[in-house]
Enzyme design. Structure first.
Site, PDB file in Angstrom:
ATOM      1  N   ASN A   1      37.481  42.470  45.786  1.00 55.37           N
ATOM      2  CA  ASN A   1      37.760  42.282  44.362  1.00 55.37           C
ATOM      3  C   ASN A   1      37.699  40.778  44.086  1.00 55.37           C
ATOM      4  O   ASN A   1      38.643  40.064  44.401  1.00 55.37           O
ATOM      5  CB  ASN A   1      39.152  42.855  44.029  1.00 55.37           C
ATOM      6  CG  ASN A   1      39.508  42.637  42.569  1.00 55.37           C
ATOM      7  OD1 ASN A   1      38.694  42.152  41.782  1.00 55.37           O
ATOM      8  ND2 ASN A   1      40.734  43.000  42.196  1.00 55.37           N
ATOM      9  N   TRP A   2      36.576  40.347  43.535  1.00 59.31           N
ATOM     10  CA  TRP A   2      36.389  38.906  43.310  1.00 59.31           C
ATOM     11  C   TRP A   2      37.216  38.398  42.124  1.00 59.31           C
ATOM     12  O   TRP A   2      37.289  37.207  41.885  1.00 59.31           O
ATOM     13  CB  TRP A   2      34.913  38.610  43.053  1.00 59.31           C
ATOM     14  CG  TRP A   2      34.045  38.694  44.283  1.00 59.31           C
ATOM     15  CD1 TRP A   2      34.449  38.934  45.566  1.00 59.31           C
ATOM     16  CD2 TRP A   2      32.620  38.510  44.340  1.00 59.31           C
ATOM     17  NE1 TRP A   2      33.374  38.924  46.418  1.00 59.31           N
ATOM     18  CE2 TRP A   2      32.236  38.666  45.689  1.00 59.31           C
ATOM     19  CE3 TRP A   2      31.646  38.245  43.391  1.00 59.31           C
ATOM     20  CZ2 TRP A   2      30.912  38.552  46.095  1.00 59.31           C
ATOM     21  CZ3 TRP A   2      30.322  38.135  43.802  1.00 59.31           C
ATOM     22  CH2 TRP A   2      29.965  38.289  45.143  1.00 59.31           C
ATOM     23  N   LYS A   3      37.770  39.332  41.351  1.00 54.39           N
ATOM     24  CA  LYS A   3      38.539  38.970  40.148  1.00 54.39           C
ATOM     25  C   LYS A   3      37.694  38.047  39.256  1.00 54.39           C
ATOM     26  O   LYS A   3      36.469  38.170  39.255  1.00 54.39           O
ATOM     27  CB  LYS A   3      39.889  38.368  40.545  1.00 54.39           C
ATOM     28  CG  LYS A   3      40.657  39.303  41.488  1.00 54.39           C
ATOM     29  CD  LYS A   3      42.085  38.955  41.694  1.00 54.39           C
ATOM     30  CE  LYS A   3      42.714  39.977  42.640  1.00 54.39           C
ATOM     31  NZ  LYS A   3      44.128  39.752  42.897  1.00 54.39           N
TER      32      LYS A   3
ATOM     33  N   HIS B   1      44.520  48.218  38.058  1.00 55.44           N
ATOM     34  CA  HIS B   1      44.993  47.076  38.857  1.00 55.44           C
ATOM     35  C   HIS B   1      46.233  46.484  38.185  1.00 55.44           C
ATOM     36  O   HIS B   1      46.325  46.436  36.960  1.00 55.44           O
ATOM     37  CB  HIS B   1      43.874  46.023  38.956  1.00 55.44           C
ATOM     38  CG  HIS B   1      44.173  44.990  39.997  1.00 55.44           C
ATOM     39  ND1 HIS B   1      45.068  43.961  39.780  1.00 55.44           N
ATOM     40  CD2 HIS B   1      43.715  44.825  41.265  1.00 55.44           C
ATOM     41  CE1 HIS B   1      45.141  43.216  40.879  1.00 55.44           C
ATOM     42  NE2 HIS B   1      44.329  43.723  41.792  1.00 55.44           N
TER      43      HIS B   1
ATOM     44  N   GLU C   1      47.119  43.565  37.695  1.00 56.06           N
ATOM     45  CA  GLU C   1      46.850  42.449  36.770  1.00 56.06           C
ATOM     46  C   GLU C   1      46.439  42.973  35.398  1.00 56.06           C
ATOM     47  O   GLU C   1      46.718  42.352  34.374  1.00 56.06           O
ATOM     48  CB  GLU C   1      45.777  41.526  37.375  1.00 56.06           C
ATOM     49  CG  GLU C   1      46.369  40.684  38.504  1.00 56.06           C
ATOM     50  CD  GLU C   1      45.381  40.279  39.588  1.00 56.06           C
ATOM     51  OE1 GLU C   1      44.163  40.394  39.381  1.00 56.06           O
ATOM     52  OE2 GLU C   1      45.853  39.853  40.658  1.00 56.06           O
TER      53      GLU C   1
ATOM     54  N   GLU D   1      48.774  48.560  46.338  1.00 58.75           N
ATOM     55  CA  GLU D   1      48.842  47.101  46.253  1.00 58.75           C
ATOM     56  C   GLU D   1      50.243  46.691  45.787  1.00 58.75           C
ATOM     57  O   GLU D   1      50.521  46.664  44.580  1.00 58.75           O
ATOM     58  CB  GLU D   1      47.810  46.579  45.242  1.00 58.75           C
ATOM     59  CG  GLU D   1      46.371  46.863  45.625  1.00 58.75           C
ATOM     60  CD  GLU D   1      45.417  45.798  45.092  1.00 58.75           C
ATOM     61  OE1 GLU D   1      44.611  45.321  45.886  1.00 58.75           O
ATOM     62  OE2 GLU D   1      45.502  45.440  43.899  1.00 58.75           O
TER      63      GLU D   1
ATOM     64  N   GLY E   1      48.078  37.883  46.075  1.00 61.41           N
ATOM     65  CA  GLY E   1      47.837  36.454  45.857  1.00 61.41           C
ATOM     66  C   GLY E   1      49.004  35.564  46.248  1.00 61.41           C
ATOM     67  O   GLY E   1      49.032  34.385  45.923  1.00 61.41           O
TER      68      GLY E   1
ATOM     69  N   SER F   1      47.091  40.221  49.907  1.00 60.69           N
ATOM     70  CA  SER F   1      47.002  39.159  50.916  1.00 60.69           C
ATOM     71  C   SER F   1      46.424  39.630  52.250  1.00 60.69           C
ATOM     72  O   SER F   1      46.835  39.168  53.312  1.00 60.69           O
ATOM     73  CB  SER F   1      48.368  38.486  51.117  1.00 60.69           C
ATOM     74  OG  SER F   1      48.802  37.873  49.924  1.00 60.69           O
TER      75      SER F   1
ATOM     76  N   GLY G   1      41.345  40.558  47.826  1.00 64.07           N
ATOM     77  CA  GLY G   1      41.155  39.610  46.735  1.00 64.07           C
ATOM     78  C   GLY G   1      40.676  38.267  47.269  1.00 64.07           C
ATOM     79  O   GLY G   1      39.512  38.099  47.645  1.00 64.07           O
ATOM     80  N   GLY G   2      41.591  37.295  47.335  1.00 61.13           N
ATOM     81  CA  GLY G   2      41.255  35.909  47.697  1.00 61.13           C
ATOM     82  C   GLY G   2      40.354  35.778  48.916  1.00 61.13           C
ATOM     83  O   GLY G   2      39.360  35.030  48.885  1.00 61.13           O
TER      84      GLY G   2
HETATM   85  P1  13P Z   1      44.794  39.120  47.265  1.00 61.88           P
HETATM   86  O1  13P Z   1      44.043  39.638  48.446  1.00 61.88           O
HETATM   87  O2  13P Z   1      44.294  37.799  46.760  1.00 61.88           O
HETATM   88  O3  13P Z   1      46.280  39.128  47.518  1.00 61.88           O
HETATM   89  O4  13P Z   1      44.540  40.147  46.065  1.00 61.88           O
HETATM   90  C1  13P Z   1      44.724  41.496  46.299  1.00 61.88           C
HETATM   91  C2  13P Z   1      44.199  42.244  45.140  1.00 61.88           C
HETATM   92  O5  13P Z   1      44.760  42.185  44.059  1.00 61.88           O
HETATM   93  C3  13P Z   1      42.970  43.027  45.320  1.00 61.88           C
HETATM   94  O6  13P Z   1      42.738  43.847  44.231  1.00 61.88           O
END
Ligand code: 13P
Length: 254
Positions: free
Chosen positions: A9-11, A97, A99, A169, A175, A214, A235-236
């Site tokens: 997930n590159w966000k 998600h 977010e 999640e 994050g 994470s 994510g990151g």
């Molecule tokens: P991180 O891996 O940056 O914690 O993000 C997780 C995430 O929200 C994937 O959708």
């Protein structure tokens, strides 16, 4: 045995140039037959989806979106429909998600509509659930997760999960660098199967459940070694080609 799935997930990250470089790094390493038995899905922001699809053609990697409209089509300025995503070759879509729940005020009703519409147009939803830090501290994690799942079953019917993947999640792990321990994550994954078992035993044992929060090259192996963890939503760490490849290696080595 359930197939492993790793989704990036590159966000809201990446310029056109950075996306090119990232895909270049991923394509060369992940096209290897070693990864043939697992599914690898890249979810860029909408604007980069088409170029990523073109660059990944023939690689075996799939592409997904990070969100979708709850409407099928029509006068919804700025929105993107499930049909449009399927039409250009997307196979997956992240739905619900945390977010989006937090910053875009998405509730379970809207999320359920997105799930139905996506499945109808042939996309595989990656449906996200998870608790906040304070909910975990209050000991209501299971209650929160169960509500998120049951609200979808009530709105869509349990069959929607036959075509979906779930991602656990924990919001406190997204994050933050704080990862759920493999045992904490395993306990919630087993609980998710238990919730679905009440509706459909076979489905509950077949559904793919990912862990997100994470995930990195160091912790991936111990998370993916858990019985009910079928991969990760990353994510990151997915913004770094080398690290994402290591996470995929951790999944195939299970
Ligand atoms: P991180 O891996 O940056 O914690 O993000 C997780 C995430 O929200 C994937 O959708």
């Amino acid at each position: 045995m359930r197939q492993k799935l790793i989704a990036a997930n590159w966000k809201m990250n990446g310029s056109a140039l950075q996306v090119d470089a990232l895909i270049e790094g991923l394509r060369s390493k992940l096209s290897n037959p070693r990864f043939q038995n697992s599914k690898i899905v890249i979810c860029p922001s909408y604007i980069h989806i088409e170029s990523v699809l073109v660059k990944l053609q023939g690689s075996g990697l799939q592409v997904g979106a990070q969100d979708v409209s709850s409407y099928a089509n029509g006068a919804y300025t700025g929105q993107i429909s499930a049909q449009m995503l399927a039409d250009i070759g997307c196979k997956y879509v992240i739905i619900g998600h945390s977010e989006r729940r937090q910053y875009c005020f998405e509730d379970n009703a809207v999320i359920s509509k997105k799930l139905i519409t996506s499945v109808y147009f042939g996309l595989t939803p990656i449906f996200c659930v998870g608790e906040t830090k304070s909910e975990r501290e209050q000991g209501v994690t299971e209650e929160v997760i169960s509500k998120q799942i049951v609200s979808v079953v009530e709105a869509c019917g349990v069959d929607v999960f036959a075509k979906a993947t779930i991602a656990y999640e924990p919001i406190w792990a997204i994050g933050t660098g704080l990862t759920a321990t493999p045992e904490q994550a395993q306990a919630v994954h087993a609980f998710i199967r238990h919730c679905l078992q009440a509706y459909d035993r076979e489905l509950s044992s077949k559904i793919t459940i990912l862990y997100g929060g994470s995930v990195n090259a160091k912790n991936a192996s111990s998370l993916f070694a858990q019985q009910d963890i079928d991969g990760g939503l990353v994510g990151g760490a997915s913004l770094n080609a080398e690290e994402f490849v290591q996470i995929c290696e951790a999944a195939v080595n299970r």
